[in-house]
Design a protein around this motif. Structure first.
Motif, PDB file in Angstrom:
ATOM      1  N   PHE A 107       4.939  10.018   0.792  1.00 36.35           N
ATOM      2  CA  PHE A 107       4.076   8.331   0.743  1.00 36.35           C
ATOM      3  C   PHE A 107       4.655   7.160   0.782  1.00 36.35           C
ATOM      4  O   PHE A 107       4.907   6.571  -0.468  1.00 36.35           O
ATOM      5  CB  PHE A 107       3.210   8.884  -1.070  1.00 36.35           C
ATOM      6  N   PRO A 108       4.895   7.169   1.149  1.00 35.23           N
ATOM      7  CA  PRO A 108       6.337   5.755   1.720  1.00 35.23           C
ATOM      8  C   PRO A 108       5.430   4.402   1.608  1.00 35.23           C
ATOM      9  O   PRO A 108       4.172   3.955   1.855  1.00 35.23           O
ATOM     10  CB  PRO A 108       6.081   5.694   3.099  1.00 35.23           C
ATOM     11  N   PRO A 109       5.577   3.726   1.035  1.00 35.24           N
ATOM     12  CA  PRO A 109       5.212   1.968   0.345  1.00 35.24           C
ATOM     13  C   PRO A 109       5.547   1.426   1.627  1.00 35.24           C
ATOM     14  O   PRO A 109       6.056   1.439   1.781  1.00 35.24           O
ATOM     15  CB  PRO A 109       6.344   1.599  -0.813  1.00 35.24           C
ATOM     16  N   LEU A 110       4.712   0.324   1.779  1.00 31.68           N
ATOM     17  CA  LEU A 110       4.279  -0.382   3.318  1.00 31.68           C
ATOM     18  C   LEU A 110       3.846  -1.444   2.656  1.00 31.68           C
ATOM     19  O   LEU A 110       3.003  -1.412   1.612  1.00 31.68           O
ATOM     20  CB  LEU A 110       4.161   0.038   4.113  1.00 31.68           C
ATOM     21  N   THR A 111       4.448  -2.562   2.571  1.00 22.63           N
ATOM     22  CA  THR A 111       3.461  -3.954   3.108  1.00 22.63           C
ATOM     23  C   THR A 111       3.312  -4.734   3.978  1.00 22.63           C
ATOM     24  O   THR A 111       3.863  -4.282   4.940  1.00 22.63           O
ATOM     25  CB  THR A 111       4.538  -4.981   2.501  1.00 22.63           C
TER      26      THR A 111
ATOM     27  N   LEU B 210      -4.417   2.156   8.434  1.00 23.53           N
ATOM     28  CA  LEU B 210      -3.033   2.980   8.157  1.00 23.53           C
ATOM     29  C   LEU B 210      -3.289   3.998   9.167  1.00 23.53           C
ATOM     30  O   LEU B 210      -4.027   4.312   9.111  1.00 23.53           O
ATOM     31  CB  LEU B 210      -3.129   2.783   6.251  1.00 23.53           C
ATOM     32  N   VAL B 211      -1.640   3.980   9.823  1.00 20.45           N
ATOM     33  CA  VAL B 211      -1.640   4.852  11.181  1.00 20.45           C
ATOM     34  C   VAL B 211      -0.444   5.818  11.076  1.00 20.45           C
ATOM     35  O   VAL B 211       0.756   5.109  10.332  1.00 20.45           O
ATOM     36  CB  VAL B 211      -1.327   3.610  12.486  1.00 20.45           C
ATOM     37  N   GLU B 212      -0.740   6.659  11.167  1.00 22.39           N
ATOM     38  CA  GLU B 212       0.450   7.821  10.793  1.00 22.39           C
ATOM     39  C   GLU B 212       0.632   8.223  12.703  1.00 22.39           C
ATOM     40  O   GLU B 212      -0.530   8.940  13.398  1.00 22.39           O
ATOM     41  CB  GLU B 212       0.186   9.089  10.742  1.00 22.39           C
TER      42      GLU B 212
ATOM     43  N   GLY C 111       5.657  12.440  11.460  1.00 18.58           N
ATOM     44  CA  GLY C 111       4.842  11.085  11.279  1.00 18.58           C
ATOM     45  C   GLY C 111       5.859  10.516  11.030  1.00 18.58           C
ATOM     46  O   GLY C 111       6.518  10.457   9.797  1.00 18.58           O
ATOM     47  N   LYS C 112       5.661   9.019  11.284  1.00 21.97           N
ATOM     48  CA  LYS C 112       5.421   7.491  11.106  1.00 21.97           C
ATOM     49  C   LYS C 112       4.656   6.936  10.168  1.00 21.97           C
ATOM     50  O   LYS C 112       3.767   6.565  11.880  1.00 21.97           O
ATOM     51  CB  LYS C 112       6.526   7.410  11.844  1.00 21.97           C
ATOM     52  N   ALA C 113       4.298   6.353   9.140  1.00 21.72           N
ATOM     53  CA  ALA C 113       3.366   5.828   8.801  1.00 21.72           C
ATOM     54  C   ALA C 113       4.003   4.106   8.855  1.00 21.72           C
ATOM     55  O   ALA C 113       4.732   3.771   9.126  1.00 21.72           O
ATOM     56  CB  ALA C 113       3.100   5.963   7.114  1.00 21.72           C
ATOM     57  N   SER C 114       2.540   3.609   9.519  1.00 22.70           N
ATOM     58  CA  SER C 114       2.697   2.010   9.374  1.00 22.70           C
ATOM     59  C   SER C 114       1.506   1.242   8.823  1.00 22.70           C
ATOM     60  O   SER C 114       0.076   2.114   8.794  1.00 22.70           O
ATOM     61  CB  SER C 114       3.497   1.240  10.913  1.00 22.70           C
ATOM     62  N   ALA C 115       1.641  -0.224   8.888  1.00 18.82           N
ATOM     63  CA  ALA C 115       0.185  -0.616   8.371  1.00 18.82           C
ATOM     64  C   ALA C 115       0.403  -2.001   8.991  1.00 18.82           C
ATOM     65  O   ALA C 115       0.562  -2.157   9.019  1.00 18.82           O
ATOM     66  CB  ALA C 115       0.216  -0.877   7.236  1.00 18.82           C
ATOM     67  N   SER C 116      -1.206  -2.168   9.053  1.00 22.49           N
ATOM     68  CA  SER C 116      -1.104  -3.394   9.535  1.00 22.49           C
ATOM     69  C   SER C 116      -2.681  -4.712   9.158  1.00 22.49           C
ATOM     70  O   SER C 116      -3.519  -3.518   8.988  1.00 22.49           O
ATOM     71  CB  SER C 116      -1.049  -3.894  11.387  1.00 22.49           C
ATOM     72  N   VAL C 117      -2.793  -5.851   8.763  1.00 23.28           N
ATOM     73  CA  VAL C 117      -4.067  -6.496   9.001  1.00 23.28           C
ATOM     74  C   VAL C 117      -5.321  -6.453  10.184  1.00 23.28           C
ATOM     75  O   VAL C 117      -4.854  -6.969  11.387  1.00 23.28           O
ATOM     76  CB  VAL C 117      -3.737  -7.878   8.306  1.00 23.28           C
ATOM     77  N   LEU C 118      -5.962  -6.133  10.512  1.00 24.55           N
ATOM     78  CA  LEU C 118      -7.228  -6.108  11.419  1.00 24.55           C
ATOM     79  C   LEU C 118      -7.986  -7.247  10.993  1.00 24.55           C
ATOM     80  O   LEU C 118      -8.084  -7.943  12.174  1.00 24.55           O
ATOM     81  CB  LEU C 118      -7.868  -4.896  11.194  1.00 24.55           C
ATOM     82  N   GLU C 119      -8.228  -7.565  10.027  1.00 21.45           N
ATOM     83  CA  GLU C 119      -8.863  -8.720  10.290  1.00 21.45           C
ATOM     84  C   GLU C 119      -8.442  -9.736   8.387  1.00 21.45           C
ATOM     85  O   GLU C 119      -8.311  -8.159   7.490  1.00 21.45           O
ATOM     86  CB  GLU C 119     -10.724  -8.904   9.796  1.00 21.45           C
ATOM     87  N   GLN C 120      -9.011 -10.142   8.318  1.00 23.02           N
ATOM     88  CA  GLN C 120      -8.777 -11.723   7.043  1.00 23.02           C
ATOM     89  C   GLN C 120     -10.074 -12.750   7.369  1.00 23.02           C
ATOM     90  O   GLN C 120     -10.102 -12.713   8.347  1.00 23.02           O
ATOM     91  CB  GLN C 120      -7.507 -12.322   7.312  1.00 23.02           C
ATOM     92  N   SER C 121     -10.976 -12.577   5.785  1.00 24.35           N
ATOM     93  CA  SER C 121     -12.042 -13.138   6.029  1.00 24.35           C
ATOM     94  C   SER C 121     -11.357 -13.709   4.474  1.00 24.35           C
ATOM     95  O   SER C 121     -11.068 -13.298   3.901  1.00 24.35           O
ATOM     96  CB  SER C 121     -13.426 -12.643   6.419  1.00 24.35           C
TER      97      SER C 121
ATOM     98  N   VAL D 122       1.209  -0.736   0.141  1.00 22.18           N
ATOM     99  CA  VAL D 122       0.199   0.113  -0.007  1.00 22.18           C
ATOM    100  C   VAL D 122       1.302   1.307  -0.049  1.00 22.18           C
ATOM    101  O   VAL D 122       2.739   1.016   0.520  1.00 22.18           O
ATOM    102  CB  VAL D 122      -0.792  -0.139   1.336  1.00 22.18           C
ATOM    103  N   ILE D 123       0.629   2.247  -0.681  1.00 19.51           N
ATOM    104  CA  ILE D 123       1.094   3.559  -0.670  1.00 19.51           C
ATOM    105  C   ILE D 123       0.137   4.396   0.408  1.00 19.51           C
ATOM    106  O   ILE D 123      -0.841   3.885   1.022  1.00 19.51           O
ATOM    107  CB  ILE D 123       0.316   4.233  -1.679  1.00 19.51           C
ATOM    108  N   ALA D 124       1.437   4.882   1.785  1.00 23.85           N
ATOM    109  CA  ALA D 124       0.461   5.341   2.718  1.00 23.85           C
ATOM    110  C   ALA D 124       0.542   6.755   2.968  1.00 23.85           C
ATOM    111  O   ALA D 124       1.380   7.624   2.125  1.00 23.85           O
ATOM    112  CB  ALA D 124       1.047   5.273   4.243  1.00 23.85           C
ATOM    113  N   GLN D 125       0.499   7.735   3.709  1.00 21.33           N
ATOM    114  CA  GLN D 125       0.969   8.971   4.079  1.00 21.33           C
ATOM    115  C   GLN D 125       1.313   9.262   5.993  1.00 21.33           C
ATOM    116  O   GLN D 125       0.419   8.908   6.028  1.00 21.33           O
ATOM    117  CB  GLN D 125      -0.187   9.767   3.328  1.00 21.33           C
ATOM    118  N   GLU D 126       2.532  10.199   5.254  1.00 17.96           N
ATOM    119  CA  GLU D 126       2.790  10.314   6.314  1.00 17.96           C
ATOM    120  C   GLU D 126       3.138  12.099   6.166  1.00 17.96           C
ATOM    121  O   GLU D 126       3.604  12.651   5.043  1.00 17.96           O
ATOM    122  CB  GLU D 126       4.057   9.759   6.957  1.00 17.96           C
ATOM    123  N   GLY D 127       3.400  12.598   7.365  1.00 21.83           N
ATOM    124  CA  GLY D 127       3.751  14.464   7.219  1.00 21.83           C
ATOM    125  C   GLY D 127       5.084  14.987   7.995  1.00 21.83           C
ATOM    126  O   GLY D 127       4.655  13.903   9.052  1.00 21.83           O
ATOM    127  N   GLY D 128       5.149  15.953   8.063  1.00 24.89           N
ATOM    128  CA  GLY D 128       6.969  16.164   9.161  1.00 24.89           C
ATOM    129  C   GLY D 128       6.921  14.862   9.893  1.00 24.89           C
ATOM    130  O   GLY D 128       8.297  14.408   9.735  1.00 24.89           O
TER     131      GLY D 128
END
Length: 144
Positions: free
Chosen positions: A119-123, A102-104, A84-94, A76-82
């Motif tokens: 706009f950091p790319p995250l996996t 996506l969390v800043e 801030g530090k972006a991260s990503a996590s899987v909340l659910e899988q069905s 995913v492409i996330a968004q962060e500024g100043g």
């Protein structure tokens, strides 16, 4: 300059991402994706994901998602500024959807920060290949 200041001042969607299920352990790994991927671009070895639910994101948030390898790696492409530090996590899988948050995260204490947007790319890693499932993206801001 006006564009940067305007973009930094826009409101972020603050959805909580509560999904009723446990948060699955996933690793955010920007090193697996070339750092020069722009919003809207997919890495050369990525396959674009077209089944997306981005209703919980603000319209100016990137909506770029792809899979890599056997489909268990979702980028995913996330968004962060100043500061801030972006991260990503899987909340659910069905069987029908995968919910990715996506969390800043910004510092708890006030400090001087640059006025830029990145706009950091995250996996994230899934337990099974994405296949035909829909990717549901949510975002929120946090302090640490």
């Amino acid at each position: 300059m006006l564009l940067v200041v305007t973009a930094c001042g826009s409101a972020q969607n603050a959805s909580t991402g509560a999904g009723g299920g446990p948060t699955l352990p996933t690793a955010t790994s920007p090193s697996e994706v070339p750092p020069n991927i722009a919003p809207g671009e997919v890495p050369p070895d990525g396959k674009p994901v077209t089944k997306l639910d981005t209703n919980a994101l603000s319209p100016d948030y990137p909506h770029t998602v792809w899979t890599q390898g056997d489909g268990r790696t979702v980028g995913v492409i996330a968004q962060e500024g100043g500061c801030g530090k972006a991260s990503a996590s899987v909340l659910e899988q069905s069987a029908s959807a995968v919910k990715i948050e996506l969390v800043e995260t910004t510092p708890l204490t006030k400090q001087m920060c640059t006025m830029d947007i990145r706009f950091p790319p995250l996996t994230v890693q899934l337990s099974e290949p994405l296949g035909e499932r829909t990717v549901v993206l949510t975002s929120r801001q946090a302090q640490k």
